[in-house]
Design an enzyme around this catalytic site. Structure first.
Site, mmCIF file in Angstrom:
data_model
loop_
_atom_site.group_PDB
_atom_site.id
_atom_site.type_symbol
_atom_site.label_atom_id
_atom_site.label_comp_id
_atom_site.label_asym_id
_atom_site.label_seq_id
_atom_site.Cartn_x
_atom_site.Cartn_y
_atom_site.Cartn_z
ATOM 1 N N HIS A 241 34.026 69.736 68.485
ATOM 2 C CA HIS A 241 32.747 69.091 68.159
ATOM 3 C C HIS A 241 32.728 67.589 68.415
ATOM 4 C CE1 HIS A 241 30.498 72.379 66.210
ATOM 5 N NE2 HIS A 241 31.666 72.810 65.796
ATOM 6 N N LYS B 169 25.880 56.772 66.705
ATOM 7 C CA LYS B 169 24.521 57.330 66.669
ATOM 8 C C LYS B 169 23.463 56.234 66.762
ATOM 9 C CE LYS B 169 26.031 61.419 64.080
ATOM 10 N NZ LYS B 169 25.669 62.506 65.014
ATOM 11 N N LYS C 223 20.079 61.473 60.417
ATOM 12 C CA LYS C 223 21.384 62.028 60.780
ATOM 13 C C LYS C 223 22.460 61.228 60.053
ATOM 14 C CE LYS C 223 20.316 61.418 65.130
ATOM 15 N NZ LYS C 223 20.590 62.715 65.675
ATOM 16 N N ARG C 224 23.687 61.717 60.151
ATOM 17 C CA ARG C 224 24.807 60.981 59.566
ATOM 18 C C ARG C 224 24.807 59.554 60.101
ATOM 19 N NH1 ARG C 224 30.130 61.150 61.571
ATOM 20 N NH2 ARG C 224 29.415 62.772 63.021
ATOM 21 N N LYS D 207 15.620 70.739 66.412
ATOM 22 C CA LYS D 207 14.701 71.021 65.304
ATOM 23 C C LYS D 207 13.425 70.191 65.428
ATOM 24 C CE LYS D 207 18.797 71.855 62.546
ATOM 25 N NZ LYS D 207 19.854 71.164 61.824
ATOM 26 N N THR E 93 21.909 68.986 66.854
ATOM 27 C CA THR E 93 20.982 70.099 66.592
ATOM 28 C C THR E 93 19.697 69.560 65.965
ATOM 29 O OG1 THR E 93 22.086 70.538 64.469
ATOM 30 C CG2 THR E 93 22.734 71.891 66.352
#
Length: 818
Positions: free
Chosen positions: A368, A565, A559-560, A671, A667
């Site tokens: 991952h 990110k 998100k985290r 969504k 993911t």
């Protein structure tokens, strides 16, 4: 006396008639909860309704198990440290087809199902995408009729509950199990001893053979708790089996009687800590040890359970790879490779060649991450002290692998060192990613780009040694939770337009494409989106006291919190936009609400600083009359599945802006797009395949590619020159550094700004101008509402391929052979 057969004990099929359901709810309320309806509280009604649904699921659960045994089906075992399952009531009732009838039944008793549904705890069993993927996969395995068990830990507190104190993240325990879990069943008969520490003895068993006996210094008991997981239409129900830990002796009575009342519970506390918290901070040696203990604890219990079940059906373990597929979800359960070999050799008498061959054919591994620091490794002294027999096995495996590489004469000494299970670059460490790789017959990435980069980066030399093992399985999401349940308005609209076929075959959503330019349908689509935005605006007002306008563009990044990110890039662009709005009030600015949500790891200083910056920027911008409410910034605390179910349907713009080459898949991007949001993002992870499916004109891509990022890093990257050459970026960073947003502590964000000037590893400066330009192009799209909704409708219509049902079918066909 005649004993009735199991067939005569099988109850008649249960009806879903609302009147019958109401009768059953009252029965559960009386006999299982001990309450009269007149005094029952909302949580009592919730439990009663869950028990009625659970009974129906249990019928199918037992039928599924019997059918698997009768047909001799191969079972899949999914080992994951996280299962972010969220609330189960709506999910289960929808999947078994009683949601509407249950709503009517509860209403006849004076109970609003929407009110009690909000009381169900959100199971704190995961951190983010990895855990949510595991939950989607469990539901999809049941949906596509793959017999499966999910194995994990039944965390008492799980991931922390996030609160804000003056804009700083504060971690508090999440008490989701405080009042029990009505979905689960304790399985006391499924209990296993798990050992730690101690020594390894050798026994001469003749013919120059030696048997190894591990004598652990500590033992704990792992006990199973089972939760049924119903697939769509409820035809198959699989099992999520979570382990809890207990000491063999709950109290040291001698110590207690001697007055050491605290010390007498030492063993209990030590054992129970294994299932207390998800991802305990590992900044200390004690934290590292607890993490390794957790990973071995659940891996060993799961393997013992798997082998016991196998021997109930088969005479020996030669058939294990034909009957069993074990999927390692990331490196957390990688120690299972060594543990399976130990169990096969030391407990069941196989030699190492047999055990090693069986293990490789049984295990498969999902990677991952491409971040080297996220590929777990453990100090050799810690690993050897805690798992001495497993250290021997790791060395034995390593010898076989390195000699094989040497025999092939295709690897340099440096390449052989990178293949080794032991990293000797500094402190000697056991490489769990390498162990998972060599111990599996299949290693898969989770997006096409990620898989190719695996071959070129973190596993380049292992891929050269085993060129046929790496394959791709692009992630997916379950459309039941992420469309049908979280967005009922959109579900109704789609059904009205194209019928119900897509509910069983998500790719049939493409039938919606013909409505993308239909003005009447666009109006209905926009009305659904506005209704979802009103709901989110209400939540923000109630929780945070901030008013946001549903007619504004809802620009969302949830998100985290991690530097790769690039929430920081988003915040800096918000500051730049704020400056422009104040400088040019005469321009026709698009009203925009920037919404952030996510948790930072407790020991991740920069991530927590980014949360603080977001809140500080929000405080200044939201209270400045000069922007006339045209820009708002909101950070919503405690992001979890239930909050995501409100946020995602309300998004207009989905921020997927990670540094190219660093996000494995994502993911959340799927969504948001499925629910009719336009994506702004880099060509990273599954964004690449999303662009291919929705069309390049229907996604806003910006910034460097993964290849360009690698090239810039390899050259002499000078972020200072880029910053000084970008007026907007320089002014935004100057505002942050000078204390505009932190007047009481002007140096608060100095480290963040200095990091951008000095190295900017995550390419925030390099991509800023392209990102800001893309955002203004998004503004222009928003101003043309027919074009906007044409694109967002096409996003919904073309996202069917990203169903986790498709992903699981690929796993089953190409990896598990199930």
């Amino acid at each position: 006396m005649n004993t009735p057969s199991s067939e005569t004990l099988t109850p008649a099929p249960r009806t879903s008639d609302p009147e019958q359901l109401a009768t059953e709810i009252l029965e559960r309320l009386k006999y299982r909860i001990g309450k009269d309806p007149k005094v029952a509280k909302p949580h009592d009604w919730l439990t009663a309704a869950i028990l009625v649904a659970r009974d129906r699921v249990t019928d199918n659960w037992m039928d599924s198990t019997k059918r698997t045994y009768a047909e001799g089906r191969k079972r899949v075992y999914y080992l994951s440290l996280e299962f972010l399952i969220g609330r189960l009531m709506r999910d289960t009732m929808t999947n078994i087809g009683i949601m509407d009838e249950m709503r009517i039944a509860l209403a006849s008793l004076g109970v609003d199902i929407d009110v009690i549904a909000e009381l169900e705890p959100d199971a704190a069993l995961g951190n983010g995408g990895l855990g949510r993927l595991a939950a989607c996969f469990m539901e999809s395995m049941a949906t596509v009729d793959v017999p499966a068990y999910g194995y994990g830990i039944r965390y008492v507190h799980g991931l922390f509950r996030q609160q804000m104190s003056d804009g700083w993240q504060v971690e508090l325990p999440e008490n989701w199990l405080a009042h029990g879990n009505p979905w689960e069943f304790e399985r006391r008969e499924s209990s296993y001893e798990i050992g730690f520490g101690g020594s390894v003895d050798t026994i001469d068993v003749g013919d120059e053979a030696i048997r190894y006996v591990w004598k652990p210094a500590e033992r704990v008991i792992a006990t199973a708790y089972d939760t049924p997981v119903a697939g769509w239409r409820g035809q198959r129900v699989n099992t999520l089996r979570l382990w809890t830990a207990a000491p063999i002796d709950p109290i040291l009575l001698d110590a207690f009687n001697a007055g050491d009342h605290i010390g007498a519970l030492r063993e209990s506390n030590k054992a129970e800590s294994l299932a207390r918290v998800l991802y305990p901070a590992d900044a200390t040696p004690a934290g590292q040890e607890l993490r390794l203990r957790q990973e071995f604890f659940f891996s060993s219990a799961s393997l013992q359970d798997i082998l016991r079940r196998h021997l109930q059906q088969f005479p020996d373990f030669t058939s294990l790879p034909e009957a069993v597929a074990i999927q390692l979800n990331d490196t957390h359960p990688a120690v299972a490779v060594a543990e399976l070999i130990r169990l096969l050799m030391d407990v069941h008498g196989l030699d190492i060649e047999q055990a090693w061959g069986i293990a490789k054919e049984t295990f498969s591994y999902t990677n991952h991450t491409l971040l080297p620091e996220a590929l777990e490794s453990w100090p050799v002294p810690l690993f050897e002290r805690l798992l001495p027999r497993h250290m021997q096995i790791v060395y034995a495996i390593n010898a076989m692998i390195l000699m094989e590489a040497r025999r092939q004469k295709t690897h340099t000494d440096q390449q052989i060192r990178s293949i080794s299970l032991i990293d000797e670059g500094g402190e000697r460490r056991v490489r769990m990613g390498n162990l998972a790789f060599v111990g599996s017959h299949s290693i898969n990435g989770v997006s096409a780009l990620h898989t190719e980069l695996m071959k070129e980066t973190v596993f380049a030399d292992l891929h050269r040694l085993y060129p046929d093992r790496i394959n791709n399985k692009t992630n997916g999401i379950t459309p039941r939770r992420w469309l049908m349940q979280c967005n009922p308005g959109l579900l109704s609209l789609i059904r009205e337009a194209i019928g119900d076929k897509f509910m069983d075959d998500t790719e049939a959503l493409t039938d919606l494409e013909k409505f993308a330019t239909d003005s009447s349908f666009q109006e209905k689509f926009a009305a659904v989106k506005r209704e979802n935005k009103v709901r989110l605006a209400r939540l923000v007002r109630e929780r945070m006291g901030v008013r946001i306008d549903p007619s504004s563009m809802f620009d969302i990044q949830t998100k985290r919190i991690h530097e790769y990110k690039r929430q920081l890039l988003n915040i800096i662009e918000a500051i730049s936009l704020y400056d422009q709005m104040r400088s040019h009030p005469e321009l026709d600015w698009v009203p925009r609400v920037k919404i952030f949500s996510g948790k930072a790891a407790p020991s991740y200083h920069n991530a927590k600083l980014i949360i603080k910056l977001a809140n500080d920027v929000a405080r200044v911008i939201n209270n400045d009359p000069a922007v006339r409410g045209l820009l708002k910034v909101v950070f919503i605390p405690n992001y979890n599945v239930s909050l995501a179910e409100v946020i995602i349907p309300a998004a207009d713009l989905s921020e997927q802006i990670s540094t190219a080459g660093m996000e494995a898949s994502g993911t959340g991007n799927m969504k948001f797009a499925l629910n009719g949001a336009l994506t702004i993002g880099t060509l990273d992870g599954a964004n690449v395949e999303m662009r291919d499916h929705v069309g390049a004109d229907n996604i806003k891509i910006f910034g460097m590619t993964a290849e360009e990022v690698a090239k810039v890093r390899a050259d002499t990257y000078n972020p200072r020159a880029i910053i000084e050459g970008s007026k907007e970026l320089q002014q935004a960073l100057s505002a942050i550094a000078s204390g505009v947003f932190s007047p009481g502590d002007t140096g608060r964000f100095a480290d963040l700004v200095d990091g951008l000037y000095s190295h900017d590893w995550f390419m925030v400066a390099a991509d800023f101008d392209a990102y800001a330009k893309a955002q203004r192009e998004v503004d222009a799209l928003w101003a043309d509402q027919p074009t906007w909704y044409n694109k967002t409708i096409l996003n919904t219509a073309r996202m069917g391929w990203f169903s986790s049902d498709r992903t699981i079918r690929q796993y089953a066909r190409e990896i598990w052979r199930a």
